[in-house]
Design a protein around this motif. Structure first.
Motif, PDB file in Angstrom:
ATOM      1  N   GLU A 116      12.777  61.514  52.896  1.00 47.41           N
ATOM      2  CA  GLU A 116      13.682  60.390  53.115  1.00 47.41           C
ATOM      3  C   GLU A 116      15.127  60.812  52.904  1.00 47.41           C
ATOM      4  O   GLU A 116      16.039  60.396  53.644  1.00 47.41           O
ATOM      5  CB  GLU A 116      13.331  59.228  52.172  1.00 47.41           C
ATOM      6  N   LEU A 117      15.370  61.642  51.875  1.00 52.51           N
ATOM      7  CA  LEU A 117      16.718  62.148  51.630  1.00 52.51           C
ATOM      8  C   LEU A 117      17.205  62.990  52.806  1.00 52.51           C
ATOM      9  O   LEU A 117      18.377  62.923  53.216  1.00 52.51           O
ATOM     10  CB  LEU A 117      16.720  62.992  50.347  1.00 52.51           C
ATOM     11  N   HIS A 118      16.314  63.755  53.352  1.00 58.20           N
ATOM     12  CA  HIS A 118      16.614  64.554  54.535  1.00 58.20           C
ATOM     13  C   HIS A 118      17.043  63.658  55.705  1.00 58.20           C
ATOM     14  O   HIS A 118      18.037  63.955  56.397  1.00 58.20           O
ATOM     15  CB  HIS A 118      15.374  65.371  54.911  1.00 58.20           C
ATOM     16  N   LEU A 119      16.346  62.571  55.915  1.00 63.72           N
ATOM     17  CA  LEU A 119      16.672  61.685  57.037  1.00 63.72           C
ATOM     18  C   LEU A 119      18.020  60.985  56.833  1.00 63.72           C
ATOM     19  O   LEU A 119      18.818  60.863  57.768  1.00 63.72           O
ATOM     20  CB  LEU A 119      15.563  60.648  57.212  1.00 63.72           C
ATOM     21  N   VAL A 120      18.279  60.521  55.603  1.00 62.43           N
ATOM     22  CA  VAL A 120      19.556  59.833  55.331  1.00 62.43           C
ATOM     23  C   VAL A 120      20.725  60.765  55.594  1.00 62.43           C
ATOM     24  O   VAL A 120      21.697  60.425  56.280  1.00 62.43           O
ATOM     25  CB  VAL A 120      19.578  59.310  53.880  1.00 62.43           C
ATOM     26  N   THR A 121      20.663  61.973  55.033  1.00 62.97           N
ATOM     27  CA  THR A 121      21.787  62.906  55.173  1.00 62.97           C
ATOM     28  C   THR A 121      21.888  63.444  56.599  1.00 62.97           C
ATOM     29  O   THR A 121      22.969  63.884  57.012  1.00 62.97           O
ATOM     30  CB  THR A 121      21.643  64.060  54.180  1.00 62.97           C
ATOM     31  N   LEU A 122      20.784  63.425  57.333  1.00 64.67           N
ATOM     32  CA  LEU A 122      20.840  63.822  58.735  1.00 64.67           C
ATOM     33  C   LEU A 122      21.798  62.927  59.516  1.00 64.67           C
ATOM     34  O   LEU A 122      22.547  63.400  60.390  1.00 64.67           O
ATOM     35  CB  LEU A 122      19.431  63.748  59.344  1.00 64.67           C
ATOM     36  N   TYR A 123      21.817  61.647  59.207  1.00 67.01           N
ATOM     37  CA  TYR A 123      22.731  60.712  59.876  1.00 67.01           C
ATOM     38  C   TYR A 123      24.151  60.790  59.310  1.00 67.01           C
ATOM     39  O   TYR A 123      25.109  60.433  60.002  1.00 67.01           O
ATOM     40  CB  TYR A 123      22.206  59.283  59.727  1.00 67.01           C
ATOM     41  N   LEU A 124      24.286  61.228  58.052  1.00 71.78           N
ATOM     42  CA  LEU A 124      25.610  61.265  57.416  1.00 71.78           C
ATOM     43  C   LEU A 124      26.408  62.510  57.779  1.00 71.78           C
ATOM     44  O   LEU A 124      27.652  62.457  57.872  1.00 71.78           O
ATOM     45  CB  LEU A 124      25.456  61.195  55.897  1.00 71.78           C
ATOM     46  N   MET A 125      25.726  63.636  57.969  1.00 73.56           N
ATOM     47  CA  MET A 125      26.437  64.900  58.207  1.00 73.56           C
ATOM     48  C   MET A 125      27.415  64.847  59.380  1.00 73.56           C
ATOM     49  O   MET A 125      28.559  65.286  59.261  1.00 73.56           O
ATOM     50  CB  MET A 125      25.431  66.034  58.404  1.00 73.56           C
ATOM     51  N   PRO A 126      27.020  64.336  60.532  1.00 69.23           N
ATOM     52  CA  PRO A 126      27.980  64.314  61.652  1.00 69.23           C
ATOM     53  C   PRO A 126      29.189  63.433  61.386  1.00 69.23           C
ATOM     54  O   PRO A 126      30.268  63.676  61.941  1.00 69.23           O
ATOM     55  CB  PRO A 126      27.144  63.790  62.827  1.00 69.23           C
ATOM     56  N   ILE A 127      29.053  62.411  60.549  1.00 66.50           N
ATOM     57  CA  ILE A 127      30.218  61.572  60.209  1.00 66.50           C
ATOM     58  C   ILE A 127      31.256  62.395  59.462  1.00 66.50           C
ATOM     59  O   ILE A 127      32.460  62.336  59.753  1.00 66.50           O
ATOM     60  CB  ILE A 127      29.769  60.355  59.373  1.00 66.50           C
ATOM     61  N   PHE A 128      30.796  63.204  58.490  1.00 68.55           N
ATOM     62  CA  PHE A 128      31.732  64.067  57.759  1.00 68.55           C
ATOM     63  C   PHE A 128      32.338  65.120  58.681  1.00 68.55           C
ATOM     64  O   PHE A 128      33.523  65.443  58.563  1.00 68.55           O
ATOM     65  CB  PHE A 128      31.024  64.739  56.583  1.00 68.55           C
ATOM     66  N   CYS A 129      31.538  65.654  59.597  1.00 66.39           N
ATOM     67  CA  CYS A 129      32.084  66.631  60.553  1.00 66.39           C
ATOM     68  C   CYS A 129      33.195  66.008  61.387  1.00 66.39           C
ATOM     69  O   CYS A 129      34.233  66.636  61.646  1.00 66.39           O
ATOM     70  CB  CYS A 129      30.964  67.152  61.458  1.00 66.39           C
ATOM     71  N   ALA A 130      32.983  64.766  61.811  1.00 65.66           N
ATOM     72  CA  ALA A 130      34.005  64.080  62.607  1.00 65.66           C
ATOM     73  C   ALA A 130      35.258  63.804  61.781  1.00 65.66           C
ATOM     74  O   ALA A 130      36.387  63.936  62.271  1.00 65.66           O
ATOM     75  CB  ALA A 130      33.437  62.777  63.162  1.00 65.66           C
ATOM     76  N   LYS A 131      35.096  63.419  60.511  1.00 62.93           N
ATOM     77  CA  LYS A 131      36.253  63.153  59.642  1.00 62.93           C
ATOM     78  C   LYS A 131      37.065  64.435  59.417  1.00 62.93           C
ATOM     79  O   LYS A 131      38.298  64.398  59.440  1.00 62.93           O
ATOM     80  CB  LYS A 131      35.786  62.589  58.303  1.00 62.93           C
ATOM     81  N   ILE A 132      36.382  65.549  59.221  1.00 56.70           N
ATOM     82  CA  ILE A 132      37.089  66.817  59.050  1.00 56.70           C
ATOM     83  C   ILE A 132      37.827  67.191  60.329  1.00 56.70           C
ATOM     84  O   ILE A 132      38.991  67.628  60.294  1.00 56.70           O
ATOM     85  CB  ILE A 132      36.091  67.925  58.645  1.00 56.70           C
ATOM     86  N   THR A 133      37.157  67.013  61.465  1.00 60.52           N
ATOM     87  CA  THR A 133      37.794  67.313  62.749  1.00 60.52           C
ATOM     88  C   THR A 133      39.035  66.457  62.958  1.00 60.52           C
ATOM     89  O   THR A 133      40.066  66.934  63.452  1.00 60.52           O
ATOM     90  CB  THR A 133      36.791  67.085  63.896  1.00 60.52           C
ATOM     91  N   GLN A 134      38.952  65.186  62.580  1.00 57.49           N
ATOM     92  CA  GLN A 134      40.088  64.274  62.733  1.00 57.49           C
ATOM     93  C   GLN A 134      41.316  64.770  61.970  1.00 57.49           C
ATOM     94  O   GLN A 134      42.453  64.555  62.404  1.00 57.49           O
ATOM     95  CB  GLN A 134      39.691  62.883  62.239  1.00 57.49           C
ATOM     96  N   GLU A 135      41.109  65.455  60.838  1.00 56.93           N
ATOM     97  CA  GLU A 135      42.220  65.913  60.015  1.00 56.93           C
ATOM     98  C   GLU A 135      42.955  67.104  60.610  1.00 56.93           C
ATOM     99  O   GLU A 135      44.107  67.357  60.246  1.00 56.93           O
ATOM    100  CB  GLU A 135      41.710  66.283  58.615  1.00 56.93           C
TER     101      GLU A 135
END
Length: 450
Positions: free
Chosen positions: A127-146
């Motif tokens: 379950e932890l794997h599935l939750v973070t699977l959806y979260l990782m691309p959000i952080f990638c996008a936030k870093i890219t935005q910077e």
């Protein structure tokens, strides 16, 4: 297993086959708690126990080393954030990088059997794997935005909004018991691929000369897409068969970007510190110019009151002596009239330069006005001050080509002695020097000065 329909996450299962099983059939039954996702065998190997343990140990070693790198990077980022301040933009970037690395670590707990073998709770790690699977691309996008060019920020925000909407939708359906994290994967993976390719496009299209971080970001994102694609083909679409999740290798592609980010921040801090030092120097110069006479470099008359207060307070507190001298150029008007005002200015500068070479931090040298100077000297009683002024008078007499000075000296009489009284006594002594024929030193205790 007591519950045959229980979802078990990903785990290695070892079946010992000996001679007693010769001629018998091994049946593997797959069960899943997800109606739309049946269980699967991702890797099947027949061999010796030694071969199995060797492959398993190799996979664990690679996995643990990758996690160790991610943990070390998190610690490094936290220490950097704590030690070098918390500027808003820096804080955002550091927190996004820490968030990405943390979700990366937690995501890998479900793509490996290491945690389930070591700590059990296979369902929890899955379950932890599935939750973070959806979260990782959000952080990638936030870093890219910077780091991307401003003209691509809107596209990055749109991509991030899509990732966030997927996460929110999957979470809500998961909470309602509809297995949203699993059932949304059929939509998540294609959108993830498109979104990551769009992020790579914005990084690659941004000017690397003006946004050099995009160069390292492009490399990191490309590695994530390649290794993540291999894992997707293996774990989800069963088109490849490998024993180890390859996405763990993408952490090494993130190292140059993280080090570059910290290095750039250190360079900005160093440049800012240099600018601050320059501003401090300029401020000191401007303050010094406000305190000093522009012609001679002496302190101006506005510093006399503050200087007397400091000297008298220190002398009173420590039991020191201090004395006061006022002196001027003999017949300075005649010097200006005969040699010119420029020559007069040169004489004043020469007087100041000569005296500056003879005094130290115990002295306060002031141009009081025109050709008139004042000298305060700590640790000097009246006799010592007269001797020092005589020394100055003698040096100046021999260096000024016939131009001489007259001195009047007074000394501080204690706490009740005021600056005005000190000046008056020195003035009377100076007047006495003039009466003596000039080019001499007179003290307050001489007859005619008291």
């Amino acid at each position: 297993w007591s519950q045959l329909t229980d979802s078990r996450g990903r785990a290695f299962h070892y079946v010992h086959i000996d001679q007693s099983l010769a001629g018998k059939r091994l049946t593997i039954m797959l069960h899943s708690g997800y109606p739309n996702w049946l269980g699967s065998i991702d890797y099947f190997m027949i061999g010796s126990s030694r071969l199995f343990l060797r492959n398993l140990s190799l996979a664990d070693a690679i996995y643990i080393s990758s996690l160790s790198v991610a943990v070390a990077l998190i610690v490094f980022l936290i220490m950097d954030l704590a030690w070098r301040g918390s500027h808003a933009r820096r804080r955002r970037m550091q927190l996004y990088l820490i968030g990405y690395l943390a979700t990366f670590i937690l995501w890998t707990t479900g793509s490996s059997s290491f945690f389930s073998r070591m700590y059990g709770m296979a369902n929890f790690w899955w379950e932890l794997h599935l939750v973070t699977l959806y979260l990782m691309p959000i952080f990638c996008a936030k870093i890219t935005q910077e780091i991307v060019s401003p003209r691509y920020i809107a596209r990055v925000k749109t991509t991030m909004s899509v990732f966030a909407a997927l996460f929110v939708t999957a979470t809500i359906t998961e909470i309602t018991g509809l297995d949203g994290y699993m059932n949304m994967l059929f939509l998540f993976y294609p959108l993830l691929l498109v979104g990551c390719l769009l992020l790579i496009y914005t990084l690659a299209r941004s000017s690397w000369a003006h946004h050099p971080g995009c160069r390292y970001g492009t490399f990191a994102m490309t590695a994530i897409v390649i290794f993540g694609g291999i894992d997707a083909l293996h774990w989800e679409y069963h088109q490849l068969s490998v024993m180890l999740s390859t996405t763990v290798f993408s952490i090494y592609a993130s190292i140059p970007f993280i080090f570059y980010t910290i290095r750039e921040q250190m360079l900005r801090d160093a440049a800012l510190a240099e600018q601050n030092e320059e501003l401090v120097r300029e401020l000191e110069i401007s303050q010094n110019e406000a305190q000093r006479d522009f012609l001679t470099g002496c302190y101006n008359r506005h510093q006399l009151g503050e200087g007397f207060a400091k000297f008298s307070a220190l002398a009173y507190a420590r039991g020191f002596k201090f004395s006061f001298a006022i002196f001027d150029v003999d017949h300075f008007k005649t010097v200006n009239d005969t040699k010119g005002h420029l020559a007069g200015d040169r004489i004043l500068r020469q007087i100041a330069d000569t005296i500056h070479e003879e005094i130290d931090r115990r002295h306060l040298f002031i141009r009081y006005g025109g050709d008139e100077f004042i000298l305060l000297a700590l640790h000097y009683d009246l006799e010592a001050m007269v001797a020092f002024c005589e020394h100055l008078r003698s040096i100046l007499e021999h260096s000024l080509d016939g131009v001489t000075l007259s001195f009047g000296v007074s000394t501080w009489h204690g706490k009740k002695d005021r600056l005005r009284a000190l000046i008056d006594r020195a003035d009377r002594a100076l007047y006495l020097s003039k009466e003596k024929g000039r080019n001499t030193v007179s003290a307050e205790n001489e007859e005619g000065a008291a």
